[in-house]
Design an enzyme around this catalytic site. Structure first.
Site, PDB file in Angstrom:
ATOM      1  CB  SER A  63      -0.895   0.013   1.243  1.00  0.00           C
ATOM      2  OG  SER A  63      -1.431   1.316   1.396  1.00  0.00           O
ATOM      3  CG  HIS A  65      -3.991  -1.553  -1.655  1.00  0.00           C
ATOM      4  ND1 HIS A  65      -5.128  -2.258  -2.010  1.00  0.00           N
ATOM      5  CD2 HIS A  65      -4.369  -0.722  -0.654  1.00  0.00           C
ATOM      6  CE1 HIS A  65      -6.139  -1.878  -1.243  1.00  0.00           C
ATOM      7  NE2 HIS A  65      -5.706  -0.939  -0.414  1.00  0.00           N
ATOM      8  CG  ASP A  80      -5.164   2.585   0.632  1.00  0.00           C
ATOM      9  OD1 ASP A  80      -6.111   1.783   0.560  1.00  0.00           O
ATOM     10  OD2 ASP A  80      -4.024   2.265   1.025  1.00  0.00           O
ATOM     11  CG  MET A  88      -8.243   7.489   2.170  1.00  0.00           C
ATOM     12  SD  MET A  88      -7.241   7.620   3.647  1.00  0.00           S
ATOM     13  CE  MET A  88      -6.595   5.959   3.758  1.00  0.00           C
ATOM     14  CG  HIS A 148      -9.304   0.335  -0.691  1.00  0.00           C
ATOM     15  ND1 HIS A 148      -8.724   0.132   0.548  1.00  0.00           N
ATOM     16  CD2 HIS A 148     -10.650   0.314  -0.461  1.00  0.00           C
ATOM     17  CE1 HIS A 148      -9.650  -0.005   1.468  1.00  0.00           C
ATOM     18  NE2 HIS A 148     -10.827   0.114   0.897  1.00  0.00           N
ATOM     19  CG  MET A 172     -11.299   3.439   1.788  1.00  0.00           C
ATOM     20  SD  MET A 172      -9.781   3.438   2.755  1.00  0.00           S
ATOM     21  CE  MET A 172      -8.596   3.583   1.429  1.00  0.00           C
ATOM     22  CG  MET A 216     -11.783  -2.740   4.836  1.00  0.00           C
ATOM     23  SD  MET A 216     -10.246  -2.245   4.023  1.00  0.00           S
ATOM     24  CE  MET A 216      -9.396  -1.308   5.306  1.00  0.00           C
ATOM     25  CG  ASP A 231      -6.210  -2.604   2.967  1.00  0.00           C
ATOM     26  OD1 ASP A 231      -5.122  -2.349   3.508  1.00  0.00           O
ATOM     27  OD2 ASP A 231      -6.868  -1.769   2.312  1.00  0.00           O
TER      28      ASP A 231
END
Ligand code: DX5
Ligand code: ZN
Length: 223
Positions: free
Chosen positions: A8, A33, A35, A37, A67, A69, A138, A177
């Site tokens: 990540s 990966h 992320d 947000m 991913h 979020m 998660m 994750d």
């Protein structure tokens, strides 16, 4: 059994993220990966599609595992697929129309994933299973790197694997994750996890290649 290590980038040096992505690819990562947000679905902000595009350019073809979020993932999906996402994962908790969100991702030509927070059951999976390429369990509450692993993720991975096998969907990947390290990789892999995401456990080590190899060995010790 497939065991993929997905560093990540959230734990990498934000001053040179694209170079960090290339370093992770050279160090033996199977996927990267990434992320995303939005400060609403999770109380933190990271980066957007332009960063994914820069990472795509700086790397040699390693799959980008994005991913999301975020609230309203459907509004952002095409920008991330255009930027180079191979896998696009939305949260089951992000909105009332998960089935539509997954259909949208498939229509855009990416592989579709669904993520479940620690408090979310996987009972809904049979209703969307035909649209899935990946289930992300998660093992922390999303929003921050460096949190402690929540051990209830292990039986949830087992339940997910059993559910997918019952549906004849052995090819759907199970990813874990949050707080993943050599200490829990073995039990996660034994439960049926095939993609291990790790941020702090990898990027805090001096030798990233050795850290990736160590995680792989911890997950699947050679007899
Ligand atoms: C958390 C992110 C994770 C995070 C993992 O919201 O989804 O991908 O970067 O970081 P570690 O491995 O440090 O828990
Ligand atoms: Zn993540």
């Amino acid at each position: 059994m497939t065991l993929l290590v997905a560093p990540s980038l959230l734990a990498a040096d934000f001053g040179c993220l694209a170079a960090e992505a290339a370093r992770a690819e050279d160090a033996g990562a199977d996927m990267l990966h990434l992320d995303i947000m939005d400060g609403h679905f999770v109380p933190n902000l990271s980066f957007g599609p332009d960063m994914i595009r820069a990472i795509r350019k700086a790397t040699r073809g390693i799959p980008l595992d994005v991913h999301l979020m975020v609230q309203h993932p459907d509004d952002l999906a095409s920008a991330f697929v255009d930027a180079g996402a191979a896998y696009l994962t939305v949260h089951a908790e992000a909105g009332p129309h998960l089935h539509r969100s997954l259909q949208n991702i498939k229509k855009l030509g990416a592989k579709a994933g669904v993520a479940v927070n620690p408090a979310t059951s996987v009972d809904f999976l049979p209703h969307v299973a035909g649209l899935l390429d990946l289930v992300l369990v998660m093992s922390v509450n999303p929003g921050f790197g460096g949190q402690a692993f929540i051990p209830e993720a292990v039986p949830k991975v087992r339940t997910t694997r059993a559910c997918l096998d019952r549906l004849g969907l052995a090819s759907v990947l199970i990813e874990v994750d949050g707080g993943v390290s050599a200490a829990n990789a073995g039990s996660l892999a034994a439960a049926g996890a095939q993609v291990l995401v790790a941020g702090s456990a990898l990027f805090r080590q001096a030798d990233l290649g050795a850290a990736i190899a160590g995680l792989r060995t911890a997950a699947c010790p050679v007899a």
